[in-house]
Design an enzyme around this catalytic site. Structure first.
Site, PDB file in Angstrom:
ATOM      1  N   TYR A 130       9.027  57.944   3.217  1.00  0.00           N
ATOM      2  CA  TYR A 130       9.327  59.127   4.027  1.00  0.00           C
ATOM      3  C   TYR A 130       8.124  60.078   4.065  1.00  0.00           C
ATOM      4  O   TYR A 130       7.706  60.530   5.140  1.00  0.00           O
ATOM      5  CB  TYR A 130      10.570  59.820   3.457  1.00  0.00           C
ATOM      6  N   SER A 159       7.645  67.681   7.553  1.00  0.00           N
ATOM      7  CA  SER A 159       8.448  68.012   6.366  1.00  0.00           C
ATOM      8  C   SER A 159       7.518  68.631   5.323  1.00  0.00           C
ATOM      9  O   SER A 159       6.306  68.384   5.354  1.00  0.00           O
ATOM     10  CB  SER A 159       9.068  66.729   5.798  1.00  0.00           C
TER      11      SER A 159
END
Ligand code: NAP
Length: 257
Positions: A155, A142
């Site tokens: 995350y 990401s």
């Protein structure tokens, strides 16, 4: 160019979003795709979409957090297909929180799926690729693996680990002819994003959707197919000089602010 004809591919979390688009794109380019999913019904839907267009695919139920199940599934698929050429580590979950309001339980859950899940699948996949004489791996990280946004402590940590594992695997398995790269998607419009908005901002979903779209310098969210296209390229023979690299598919988020 970009043919995957005859290649044996595994895509994790391929019942939805980026994983589903990737499985479909790989099959379109000629790969035989194994769709791995925690939810077998979702996996079967992806397989159906592929077969309807004449592609080759099969579904396997697999929870990427379960080390032993993952090894069994990879060994079975490797034996059934006589090896493995491509692995896309895509399965992942979202979480919102900072250091003070992230529970230990939630931190463990996110790390278990997003980081240990990739570890488990890399172990199963690299073992098969060593036997096959090489292969190409793409880990879905990401943008937040390398940049900060608010409230993504667990995350971001998990995705930073995914990048670090990408470099390690690329280095360790140079002699095995295994290439390992990562994609850093920016915000991509998938059920993952819709679910995140519905859960965290139930009162003002439209406003948040617009805000999240405007965040990307290109002024919109990405499409799952745009991430899938990068994965196809990275697993194709045209990418044979590329290993140990992260690729942003992010509408300019990382470098064009
Ligand atoms: P998605 O639509 O939620 O798809 C993720 C899939 O993974 C789902 O089918 C999910 O199944 C499956 N999954 C979850 N836990 C699993 C497990 N333990 N074992 C096997 N499968 C599991 O998400 P997406 O947006 O396509 O995201 C895919 C990947 O891209 C994730 O790694 C995510 O972190 C990353 N990413 C997404 C974005 C974005 O904006 N969408 C941005 C950057 C990175 P269930 O639905 O049954 O849980």
């Amino acid at each position: 160019m970009f043919s995957l004809k005859g290649k044996r591919a595994i895509v994790t979390g391929a019942g939805s979003g980026i994983g589903q688009s990737t499985a479909i794109a790989f099959a379109k380019q000629g790969a035989n795709v194994s769709v791995l999913e925690i939810n077998l019904e979702a996996a079967n839907e992806t397989v159906e979409k592929i077969r309807i267009n004449g592609g080759q695919a099969e579904a396997s139920e697999c929870d990427v957090t379960d080390h032993d199940q993952v090894q069994e599934v990879f060994d079975k698929l490797g034996a059934d297909h006589g090896g493995l050429d491509c692995l896309i580590n895509n399965a992942g979950i979202a979480h919102v929180g900072n250091i003070l309001n992230t529970d230990e339980k939630d931190f463990d859950r996110v790390m278990n799926v997003n980081l240990k899940g990739v570890f488990n699948c890399l172990k199963g996949g690299v073992r098969q690729m060593v036997k096959s004489g090489g292969g190409a791996i793409v880990n879905i990280a990401s943008t937040v693996a390398t940049m900060a946004i608010n409230d993504r402590l667990a995350y971001s940590t998990s995705k930073g680990g995914v990048l670090a594992m990408t470099y390690s695997v690329a280095k360790d398995h140079l002699p095995d002819k295994i290439r390992c790269n990562a994609i850093q998607p920016g915000r991509i419009h998938t059920p993952f994003v819709d679910g995140f908005i519905a859960e965290n901002y139930p009162e003002n979903q439209e406003e948040i959707f617009r805000k999240l779209s405007d965040y990307q310098p290109l002024g919109r969210m990405g499409k799952p197919e745009e991430v899938a296209a990068m994965a196809v390229f990275l697993c194709s023979d045209e990418a044979s000089f590329i290993t140990g690299s992260p690729f942003a598919v992010d509408g300019g988020t990382l470098y064009v602010r």
